[in-house]
Design an enzyme around this catalytic site. Sequence first.
Site, PDB file in Angstrom:
ATOM      1  N   LYS A 259      43.736  48.488  51.101  1.00  0.00           N
ATOM      2  CA  LYS A 259      43.597  47.050  51.297  1.00  0.00           C
ATOM      3  C   LYS A 259      44.707  46.518  52.230  1.00  0.00           C
ATOM      4  O   LYS A 259      45.683  47.221  52.501  1.00  0.00           O
ATOM      5  CB  LYS A 259      43.656  46.351  49.933  1.00  0.00           C
ATOM      6  CG  LYS A 259      42.496  46.741  48.991  1.00  0.00           C
ATOM      7  CD  LYS A 259      42.645  46.014  47.653  1.00  0.00           C
ATOM      8  CE  LYS A 259      41.595  46.457  46.650  1.00  0.00           C
ATOM      9  NZ  LYS A 259      41.774  45.770  45.348  1.00  0.00           N
TER      10      LYS A 259
ATOM     11  N   TYR B  16      32.207  42.947  47.281  1.00  0.00           N
ATOM     12  CA  TYR B  16      32.556  42.574  45.902  1.00  0.00           C
ATOM     13  C   TYR B  16      31.457  41.765  45.212  1.00  0.00           C
ATOM     14  O   TYR B  16      31.757  41.043  44.253  1.00  0.00           O
ATOM     15  CB  TYR B  16      33.874  41.780  45.907  1.00  0.00           C
ATOM     16  CG  TYR B  16      35.119  42.650  45.996  1.00  0.00           C
ATOM     17  CD1 TYR B  16      35.328  43.727  45.120  1.00  0.00           C
ATOM     18  CD2 TYR B  16      36.117  42.375  46.935  1.00  0.00           C
ATOM     19  CE1 TYR B  16      36.471  44.511  45.195  1.00  0.00           C
ATOM     20  CE2 TYR B  16      37.274  43.166  47.002  1.00  0.00           C
ATOM     21  CZ  TYR B  16      37.442  44.222  46.126  1.00  0.00           C
ATOM     22  OH  TYR B  16      38.578  45.001  46.182  1.00  0.00           O
TER      23      TYR B  16
ATOM     24  N   ASN C  10      47.046  45.321  44.629  1.00  0.00           N
ATOM     25  CA  ASN C  10      46.920  46.652  44.022  1.00  0.00           C
ATOM     26  C   ASN C  10      46.523  47.745  45.008  1.00  0.00           C
ATOM     27  O   ASN C  10      46.081  48.808  44.623  1.00  0.00           O
ATOM     28  CB  ASN C  10      46.040  46.614  42.765  1.00  0.00           C
ATOM     29  CG  ASN C  10      44.600  46.288  43.033  1.00  0.00           C
ATOM     30  OD1 ASN C  10      44.195  46.165  44.193  1.00  0.00           O
ATOM     31  ND2 ASN C  10      43.806  46.149  41.984  1.00  0.00           N
TER      32      ASN C  10
ATOM     33  N   HIS D 155      41.152  50.349  47.003  1.00  0.00           N
ATOM     34  CA  HIS D 155      39.853  50.233  46.341  1.00  0.00           C
ATOM     35  C   HIS D 155      39.231  51.610  46.251  1.00  0.00           C
ATOM     36  O   HIS D 155      39.361  52.419  47.170  1.00  0.00           O
ATOM     37  CB  HIS D 155      38.905  49.331  47.150  1.00  0.00           C
ATOM     38  CG  HIS D 155      37.483  49.441  46.685  1.00  0.00           C
ATOM     39  ND1 HIS D 155      36.991  48.713  45.630  1.00  0.00           N
ATOM     40  CD2 HIS D 155      36.458  50.251  47.087  1.00  0.00           C
ATOM     41  CE1 HIS D 155      35.720  49.066  45.419  1.00  0.00           C
ATOM     42  NE2 HIS D 155      35.379  49.976  46.283  1.00  0.00           N
TER      43      HIS D 155
ATOM     44  N   GLU E 191      28.473  51.316  48.823  1.00  0.00           N
ATOM     45  CA  GLU E 191      29.669  50.949  49.587  1.00  0.00           C
ATOM     46  C   GLU E 191      29.806  51.776  50.860  1.00  0.00           C
ATOM     47  O   GLU E 191      30.189  51.247  51.909  1.00  0.00           O
ATOM     48  CB  GLU E 191      30.909  51.086  48.690  1.00  0.00           C
ATOM     49  CG  GLU E 191      30.931  50.007  47.603  1.00  0.00           C
ATOM     50  CD  GLU E 191      31.986  50.189  46.520  1.00  0.00           C
ATOM     51  OE1 GLU E 191      32.031  49.347  45.606  1.00  0.00           O
ATOM     52  OE2 GLU E 191      32.774  51.158  46.582  1.00  0.00           O
TER      53      GLU E 191
HETATM   54  P1  DAT Z   1      38.948  47.883  40.614  1.00  0.00           P
HETATM   55  O1  DAT Z   1      39.519  47.491  41.956  1.00  0.00           O
HETATM   56  O2  DAT Z   1      39.946  48.658  39.790  1.00  0.00           O
HETATM   57  O3  DAT Z   1      37.624  48.579  40.731  1.00  0.00           O
HETATM   58  P2  DAT Z   1      37.456  45.528  39.759  1.00  0.00           P
HETATM   59  O4  DAT Z   1      36.294  46.112  40.471  1.00  0.00           O
HETATM   60  O5  DAT Z   1      37.264  45.066  38.363  1.00  0.00           O
HETATM   61  O6  DAT Z   1      38.709  46.538  39.777  1.00  0.00           O
HETATM   62  O7  DAT Z   1      38.005  44.271  40.566  1.00  0.00           O
HETATM   63  C1  DAT Z   1      38.101  44.334  41.977  1.00  0.00           C
HETATM   64  C2  DAT Z   1      39.400  43.710  42.405  1.00  0.00           C
HETATM   65  O8  DAT Z   1      39.431  42.340  42.002  1.00  0.00           O
HETATM   66  C3  DAT Z   1      40.639  44.331  41.778  1.00  0.00           C
HETATM   67  O9  DAT Z   1      41.105  45.473  42.458  1.00  0.00           O
HETATM   68  C4  DAT Z   1      41.621  43.209  41.852  1.00  0.00           C
HETATM   69  C5  DAT Z   1      40.751  41.963  41.654  1.00  0.00           C
HETATM   70  N1  DAT Z   1      40.752  41.535  40.258  1.00  0.00           N
HETATM   71  C6  DAT Z   1      40.127  42.141  39.220  1.00  0.00           C
HETATM   72  N2  DAT Z   1      40.338  41.493  38.062  1.00  0.00           N
HETATM   73  C7  DAT Z   1      41.130  40.441  38.392  1.00  0.00           C
HETATM   74  C8  DAT Z   1      41.721  39.386  37.651  1.00  0.00           C
HETATM   75  N3  DAT Z   1      41.526  39.269  36.329  1.00  0.00           N
HETATM   76  N4  DAT Z   1      42.487  38.488  38.317  1.00  0.00           N
HETATM   77  C9  DAT Z   1      42.683  38.599  39.648  1.00  0.00           C
HETATM   78  N5  DAT Z   1      42.160  39.565  40.407  1.00  0.00           N
HETATM   79  C10 DAT Z   1      41.404  40.477  39.794  1.00  0.00           C
HETATM   80 MG    MG Z   2      35.747  47.894  41.279  1.00  0.00          MG
END
Ligand code: DAT
Ligand code: MG
Length: 151
Positions: A11, A51, A114, A117, A128
């Site tokens: 990212k 997303y 973080n 992805h 994707e």
């Molecule tokens: P991942 O990236 O581990 O697959 P995800 O698909 O649930 O996690 O969410 C995508 C991204 O969205 C994640 O990397 C960071 C952001 N995100 C997820 N939960 C969040 C939250 N509660 N508050 C803020 N950002 C969040």
């Molecule tokens: Mg995810």
Amino acid sequence: AQMEQTFIAIKPDGVQRGLISEIISRFERKGFKLVAIKVVVPSKEHAQKHYHDLKERPFFNGLCDFLSSGPVVAMVWEGEGVIKYGRKLIGATDPQKSEPGTIRGDLAVAIGGNVIHGSDGPETAKDEINLWFKPEELVSYTSNAEKWIYG
Ligand code: DAT
Ligand code: MG
């Protein structure tokens, strides 16, 4: 070996922090094979498609602004179990909960930064990869190390 492919993206925060080689080396040293890579600044629309599963979440808009805020390193990695194990290399979504030894555990502190992805399953991996790459951008090759990696 049951070969699969997953979509991995560094990212904008990971790119700006100079973590590209650090992240790539973790997948490479493990024994996974890089079959596509490019640097792109995704549009907001592209980020929203990427997303789309999260569009009802309160952080969706900010998340899409963030992903489209600068260069992203988009990649496809191939190998046995790479979808699930790639997630393991990455660590938990919230870096406060990621184990040490994982990419997020070692390199990140906040969920809004973080750094990486990774696709979360076979269906999302396929979707994707298709969203980010044209079929001709993926290469097929035999690595000489494969017979040593897979035994
Ligand atoms: P991942 O990236 O581990 O697959 P995800 O698909 O649930 O996690 O969410 C995508 C991204 O969205 C994640 O990397 C960071 C952001 N995100 C997820 N939960 C969040 C939250 N509660 N508050 C803020 N950002 C969040
Ligand atoms: Mg995810």
